[in-house]
Structures are given as structure tokens and as C-alpha cells.
Design an enzyme around this catalytic site. Structure first.
Site, mmCIF file in Angstrom:
data_model
loop_
_atom_site.group_PDB
_atom_site.id
_atom_site.type_symbol
_atom_site.label_atom_id
_atom_site.label_comp_id
_atom_site.label_asym_id
_atom_site.label_seq_id
_atom_site.Cartn_x
_atom_site.Cartn_y
_atom_site.Cartn_z
ATOM 1 N N ARG A 1 0.830 -1.246 0.156
ATOM 2 C CA ARG A 1 0.029 -0.130 0.057
ATOM 3 C C ARG A 1 0.851 1.012 -0.094
ATOM 4 O O ARG A 1 0.553 2.254 -0.137
ATOM 5 C CB ARG A 1 -0.980 -0.032 1.242
ATOM 6 N N TYR B 1 -15.069 17.487 -15.517
ATOM 7 C CA TYR B 1 -15.738 16.026 -15.534
ATOM 8 C C TYR B 1 -16.868 16.065 -14.417
ATOM 9 O O TYR B 1 -16.400 16.601 -13.341
ATOM 10 C CB TYR B 1 -14.551 15.259 -15.265
ATOM 11 N N ASP C 1 -6.158 19.750 -13.534
ATOM 12 C CA ASP C 1 -6.444 18.150 -14.271
ATOM 13 C C ASP C 1 -6.070 18.568 -15.712
ATOM 14 O O ASP C 1 -6.590 19.018 -16.390
ATOM 15 C CB ASP C 1 -7.832 17.772 -14.010
ATOM 16 N N LYS D 1 -6.875 7.223 -19.499
ATOM 17 C CA LYS D 1 -6.888 7.995 -20.667
ATOM 18 C C LYS D 1 -5.706 7.943 -21.491
ATOM 19 O O LYS D 1 -5.220 6.930 -22.032
ATOM 20 C CB LYS D 1 -7.590 9.480 -20.741
#
Ligand code: PLP
Length: 393
Positions: free
Chosen positions: A59, A112, A184, A209
Site C-alpha cells: 500500500r 468532469y 487536471d 486516458k
């Protein structure tokens, strides 16, 4: 690791990678492990005292993930990068890590939908105030700043209208008020725009993406100066959300062809945007590479290319748009963008499906809007396909 300054296509292939890999493997292997062992207690104590850099627990980090992070940092011109399991994890953990109850965030309207939803519902639940301003209203952006404002957050280009922010102006406003800036840059990628070069503090990406580029992974990244990015790495260590080793490997692999893909997508999208703009059944095209785009001049100033996403409005209603899309042979009807395959969608039937036409209009989404993510297929084949689809309107 490459030592001398190299161009982006070379960095995409060699950046972040050691020259000599285990067993002389040419590609960096997948460290498919959730934990790492210590030879003896002395080695453990040595590590805990910070004398050696190595793996501890999955993690907190993984060697494959670390190579992907270093490659992305080199591409973006960043000191550090932290990878997450999705683009949304990158955005949400960054905002949660940086903001506290009673603080305030300024975001831009065209973005978004899930990012806006997170800010306007979840952050508000934690007592964080949010102001929404139009992407090109810099006076409203500055006026929205309060004493407790900590962050200005925006996409650039935005989803779905491809608004391009003047990053120098955003930085000027932020510096004046001692506010941090986050962009972003999923739609642009470091191939087309590097916000850190303009003084932006943090860049985020949905690596799902263009960076991954093949519709086969989910991932997210944040990049910037080491202290702030490492602080978010600690947030990830507590909350989880690290990209898994196999996806990190696929991201590294996808990045190798990143520059080639982006160059093709830039060229193809420009040609297709020009074709759409000249078509009688298309009433408006949103693409920063077109002179008609409201932010064309800023885009030319701060971007190398304009990416593969084109939004356009047709001379018809929702059903006419569906008829056109259903007639297409090449594009897939799918959410997401930035992959080698061309994808197409009507935002009203995808991200905004549960809203009424009126509610959609209130957030700027018209029923005749279509979003096209241009892949790397032959440009003329795509135009021929779009041409026959547009005849069905
Ligand atoms: N940011 C932008 C601009 C996006 O378009 C998306 C997804 O469409 C995201 C973030 C979220 O990324 P992910 O789907 O990897 O969580």
C-alpha cells in the site's frame, strides 16, 4: 535513467527506467507482491531508521509503480509523482489531503461531472466550502477568493467543452492571494501542455486516458514539487488507492508509444475538427485547434498540440444524434477518451443520463452535443465514416 536532457519521445521510452534490470530483462518486470521481507531484524531497523530505500508494504509502494511514477515525473517536468488506482482517487485524495474543515476551494464550472459532484457534495459534507466560476472569468475567479481559500482547481482543457485556461493568469491570481493551484491536465497530457512550467503547483491526470492509451487500465497521477506530492503519498499510504503492479506495468508499456500516439491524435483530430466545422449538419465545433474556438489564442500560446477530443453540436435533436452515432462503423459508443480506439458518446445519454433536459441545460449540456475521442485509426477512414453517419441526421 537518462542523464542528459532528452526530448519527450525519448523520455517516454527510457525515462524513469534503470539501464540494468534484474536478469537483464529489457522491460521493467511486474513486482507482483503485496509485501516485502527483511533478511533479519537488523535490516528492518536499518530501514525503519531511514538508512535504506526499499519496499516495505504494497500500500506504500511497489517497484513497478515507482518506475511508472518516475517516468511520468520526467515527462511532466515534475520533482515527484504519486500514482493512484484511478483518476478520481488522485483528485479526491489530493483535495482531501490538502483541505480541512472551514476552508474554501474555487473550481471551474466545465469539468468532469464526478469531480464537480465530489467537490459540491462530499467536500461540503466535510465542512469545506466550494465556489464555482466560469473557466474564462478571471475576475470572478479572483473575486471568489476568500480569506479561507486554499486551492483553485480546474481542468485545462476542460471536459467536454475544451475550454483552455490562461495558466499564467491563474498563477498570478493564486500567488497574489497565496492560494495553491491544481490543474487536471488529462485532456492535454504532458505531450501538449506542461502546467508546472507555467507555475501551477500540482497537475493531476486520469492515466486511464491518454497515458495508458489502450482502454485496458485504470489509473491516476498527481505531480509537482516533492514536499507536497510526498505529503499526498502519505495520504495514500493511510487511505489506500495505490495503482496495482500489473496496471503500473501496462501504464509503463502504454507510455512507450505515448508521443507517437499523441502526435497522430493531434493531427487527426485537427483534420476531423475542420471537416466537422465545414459540414452543413454540424452547427458548432469545440476544438482548441480551430480559429473559431473561444480560447484558440491561449491554446496556441501554451499548448504544443490540441489533443484528440472534439465536442460538436449537430443540427438535430437527441434522437438525430443517436441515429448518426448508431450508423457509424468505426467508433465505439463508450465513455472515456484518449485511447487508440475512437470513442463517441452523447453526454446527455452517458455522464448526464439521470438528469432531465432542463437540469442538463443548467450545467451547460445540450442534447445535440456529441463528444468524439479520436483514436489512431486512419484519418480518412474516420472522416468517411462520420460523413455517412451525419447523413442519417
Ligand atoms: N479527470 C478528467 C478530466 C476525466 O475526464 C476523468 C474521467 O473521465 C477523470 C478525471 C477521472 O478519471 P478515472 O476514470 O480514471 O477515475
Amino acid at each position: 535513467m537518462i542523464k542528459n536532457k532528452k526530448n519527450i519521445s525519448t523520455i517516454a521510452i527510457h525515462g524513469g527506467e534503470e539501464k540494468v534490470l534484474p536478469q537483464r530483462s529489457l522491460t521493467f518486470p511486474i513486482f507482483q507482491t503485496s509485501t516485502y521481507y527483511f533478511k533479519d531484524t537488523a535490516e528492518l531497523v536499518d530501514y525503519m531508521e531511514g538508512n535504506v530505500e526499499r519496499g516495505e508494504y504494497g500500500r506504500y509502494g511497489n517497484y513497478t509503480e515507482r518506475v511508472a511514477e518516475k517516468k511520468l515525473a520526467e515527462l511532466e517536468g515534475a520533482e515527484e509523482c504519486v500514482l493512484f488506482s484511478t483518476g478520481m482517487t488522485a483528485v479526491t485524495f489530493t483535495l482531501l489531503g490538502m483541505l480541512s474543515k472551514g476552508q474554501h476551494l474555487v473550481i471551474t464550472s466545465d469539468s468532469y461531472r464526478r469531480t464537480r459532484q465530489f467537490c459540491l457534495t462530499y467536500l461540503k459534507k466535510f465542512g469545506i466550502e466550494v465556489s464555482v466560476v466560469e473557466p474564462d472569468d478571471y475576475k470572478a475567479m479572483e473575486d471568489a477568493i476568500q480569506e479561507n481559500t486554499k486551492i483553485i482547481f480546474s481542468e485545462s482543457p476542460t471536459n467536454p467543452y475544451l475550454n483552455v485556461l490562461d495558466l499564467e493568469k491563474v498563477v498570478e491570481i493564486a500567488k497574489k492571494h497565496r492560494v495553491k493551484t491544481i490543474i487536471d491536465a488529462t485532456f492535454a497530457t504532458p505531450y501538449n501542455q506542461r502546467p508546472l512550467d507555467f507555475g501551477i503547483d500540482i497537475v493531476t491526470h486520469s492515466a486511464t486516458k491518454y497515458l495508458g492509451g489502450h482502454n485496458d487500465i485504470l489509473g491516476g497521477a498527481i505531480l509537482g514539487k516533492a514536499p507536497i506530492i510526498n505529503a499526498i503519498r502519505d495520504v495514500r499510504g493511510v487511505m489506500g488507492g495505490i495503482v496495482d503492479p500489473h496496471n503500473a506495468y501496462l501504464l509503463i508499456r502504454g507510455l512507450k508509444t505515448f508521443a507517437l500516439r499523441l502526435e497522430k491524435q493531434n493531427q487527426s483530430a485537427q483534420t476531423i475538427a475542420e471537416f466537422l466545422e465545414g459540414h452543413p449538419k454540424v452547427t458548432r465545433v469545440y476544438y482548441p485547434g480551430l480559429a473559431s474556438h473561444v480560447h484558440h489564442d491561449i491554446a496556441v500560446k501554451q499548448m504544443k498540440g490540441f489533443g484528440g477530443v472534439i465536442s460538436f453540436e449537430i443540427d438535430g435533436d437527441l434522437d438525430a444524434g443517436s441515429r448518426m452515432i448508431d450508423a457509424l462503423e468505426i467508433p465505439f459508443i463508450a465513455p472515456s477518451l484518449g485511447s487508440v480506439e475512437t470513442l463517441i458518446e452523447q453526454p446527455s445519454l452517458m455522464s448526464y443520463f439521470e438528469l432531465s433536459t432542463e437540469e442538463r441545460l443548467a450545467v451547460g449540456i445540450k442534447d445535440n452535443l456529441i463528444r468524439l475521442s479520436v483514436g489512431i485509426e486512419d484519418t480518412q477512414d474516420l472522416i468517411t465514416d462520420l460523413q455517412q453517419g451525419l447523413e442519417k441526421i
